[in-house]
Design a protein around this motif. Structure first.
Motif, PDB file in Angstrom:
ATOM      1  N   ARG A   1       0.829  -1.210   0.000  1.00  0.00           N
ATOM      2  CA  ARG A   1       0.000   0.000   0.000  1.00  0.00           C
ATOM      3  C   ARG A   1       0.865   1.264   0.000  1.00  0.00           C
ATOM      4  NH1 ARG A   1      -5.871   0.231   0.024  1.00  0.00           N
ATOM      5  NH2 ARG A   1      -6.599  -1.795   0.743  1.00  0.00           N
ATOM      6  N   THR A   2       1.992   1.188   0.711  1.00  0.00           N
ATOM      7  CA  THR A   2       2.863   2.366   0.833  1.00  0.00           C
ATOM      8  C   THR A   2       3.519   2.681  -0.509  1.00  0.00           C
ATOM      9  OG1 THR A   2       3.269   1.785   3.146  1.00  0.00           O
ATOM     10  CG2 THR A   2       4.807   3.329   2.115  1.00  0.00           C
TER      11      THR A   2
ATOM     12  N   GLY B   1       0.972   4.036  -2.832  1.00  0.00           N
ATOM     13  CA  GLY B   1       0.533   5.396  -2.513  1.00  0.00           C
ATOM     14  C   GLY B   1       1.567   6.472  -2.798  1.00  0.00           C
TER      15      GLY B   1
ATOM     16  N   SER C   1      -3.554   6.758   5.064  1.00  0.00           N
ATOM     17  CA  SER C   1      -3.183   8.132   4.695  1.00  0.00           C
ATOM     18  C   SER C   1      -2.409   8.816   5.825  1.00  0.00           C
ATOM     19  CB  SER C   1      -4.426   8.946   4.337  1.00  0.00           C
ATOM     20  OG  SER C   1      -5.284   9.049   5.462  1.00  0.00           O
ATOM     21  N   THR C   2      -2.716   8.456   7.072  1.00  0.00           N
ATOM     22  CA  THR C   2      -1.979   9.034   8.209  1.00  0.00           C
ATOM     23  C   THR C   2      -0.516   8.595   8.169  1.00  0.00           C
ATOM     24  OG1 THR C   2      -4.020   8.865   9.496  1.00  0.00           O
ATOM     25  CG2 THR C   2      -1.992   9.306  10.720  1.00  0.00           C
TER      26      THR C   2
ATOM     27  N   LEU D   1       1.115   7.607   5.420  1.00  0.00           N
ATOM     28  CA  LEU D   1       1.761   8.245   4.259  1.00  0.00           C
ATOM     29  C   LEU D   1       2.077   9.710   4.559  1.00  0.00           C
ATOM     30  CD1 LEU D   1      -0.182   6.710   1.215  1.00  0.00           C
ATOM     31  CD2 LEU D   1       1.910   5.903   2.329  1.00  0.00           C
ATOM     32  N   ASP D   2       1.176  10.373   5.304  1.00  0.00           N
ATOM     33  CA  ASP D   2       1.445  11.764   5.689  1.00  0.00           C
ATOM     34  C   ASP D   2       2.677  11.847   6.592  1.00  0.00           C
ATOM     35  OD1 ASP D   2      -0.716  12.619   4.253  1.00  0.00           O
ATOM     36  OD2 ASP D   2      -2.050  12.860   5.984  1.00  0.00           O
TER      37      ASP D   2
ATOM     38  N   THR E   1       5.726  11.441   4.286  1.00  0.00           N
ATOM     39  CA  THR E   1       6.027  12.545   3.359  1.00  0.00           C
ATOM     40  C   THR E   1       6.425  13.810   4.122  1.00  0.00           C
ATOM     41  OG1 THR E   1       3.667  13.047   3.198  1.00  0.00           O
ATOM     42  CG2 THR E   1       4.584  11.626   1.519  1.00  0.00           C
TER      43      THR E   1
END
Lengths: 220, 220
Positions: free
Chosen positions: B48-49, B52, B208-209, B211-212, B215
């Motif tokens: 998934r990472t 994404g 998404s948390t 991935l945030d 990044t």
């Protein structure tokens, strides 16, 4: 040089394991070395196993953990049997497995003649525990349906050295989309003779098959 | 004598880890050392990472396994990024962890300047991987709700050296009667500063948390 050192270490381990085995034989005990990844359910299976056997058999447990005595305390709440706690963090630098010397040191001067079963709960780890004979009669592993179908291929030594595999948490197999056929196929590919017992330590399903396997080892 | 040997070994590891870190810095890469018990979901999270991030960032993976390249093949099916496979069984006697030398040998002459993230997927094990600096920027662990609430207390080194905990499989937390509050309390007791991100790699919830968080480590 390194290979020679490892061989010497394993040879020393095997000598101590043989002494442990003689000692367990004097007690008359059938000894199971129970291994798995962390969280597969060794302790819950032991809770049910002790509960199912303690009225008919004399039992003892050797608990291996990096730190703490959480599992010992859980088992103690179920039934009062002798439990020897080994912590690898204090005396052995945080080792990720039990070896024969730890078992010998853990038992020390304790003598338990007339014990029918000794259950050794190894450190939760699918790699190194498989390498060490500790003097057991049978190596038994627990796998959880939540771990995925590929684990026999990724941790082949553990799956190949064990005589029995307890496939745990079958009550949630559907919820985690466990592919039973693929898992069993992968098991057979590394260990064609593996006995697989499917169970749920939480619901109790399948536990009687495991208890029957154990009690078949003790003369009537 | 044994203690001295271990100290020398760790000191040698740390020197090689420092060299790895300099090399990753020359590439400009943020390096995550991803660790967990077998079956907690490292590879699914990585799938998934990579999925994404790959459109916006240059990625690479270092895969650590005792045997096989199952995870590499899974990731390769998701996205085409450089993947270095390390098998501990062939060259390192079946080691239960990655160390800095394995990473250095695995990279060899490969040079990947301009890479934004390198993900190191360690061997599935909650004990020894925690002991080895491999040159990463962040140690991140995955725990599954199926493993139980007591694991931070039983494997305290792993839980204490990590900066981030990805609590995976929250979609089946109810089915396995996971006690979230007790687990988080146990986490805090060994690592008060731990960042916990709750997610399900299967459903995508919470990804998404994570991935945030990743990044945020890269300058815009």
């Amino acid at each position: 040089m390194i290979i020679e050192d490892v061989r010497n270490l394993l040879s020393a381990n095997d000598r101590i394991a043989a002494a442990n085995r003689e000692r367990f034989a004097r007690w008359g005990a059938y000894v199971v070395n129970l291994m798995s990844a962390p969280g597969a359910g060794k302790t819950t299976i032991l809770e049910r196993t002790l509960g199912g056997l303690h009225e008919r058999y004399r039992l003892a447990v050797i608990e291996g953990d990096v730190r703490g005595s959480f599992d010992r305390d859980r088992l103690r709440a179920v039934v009062d049997v002798p439990i020897i706690q080994i912590n690898t963090e204090i005396a052995y630098g945080g080792e990720c497995h039990l070896d024969a010397l730890m078992i010998a040191n853990g038992i020390g001067d304790v003598d338990l003649p007339g014990t029918d079963f000794v259950f050794i709960e190894n450190v939760g780890n699918l790699v190194c525990p498989a390498e060490f004979d500790v003097g057991e009669a049978s190596k038994v592993m627990v796998a959880s349906v939540t771990e995925g179908e590929d684990k026999p291929l990724k941790y082949p030594l553990m799956y190949s050295v064990c005589e029995v595999l307890l496939l745990n948490k079958i009550d949630i197999a559907v919820a985690v989309a466990f592919d039973r056929d693929q898992f069993l196929k992968n098991c057979r590919s590394v260990n064609p003779g593996l006995t697989v017992i499917e169970l749920s330590a939480r619901t109790g399903e399948g536990m009687s098959t495991w208890l029957d396997w154990l009690t078949s080892k003790i003369p009537a």
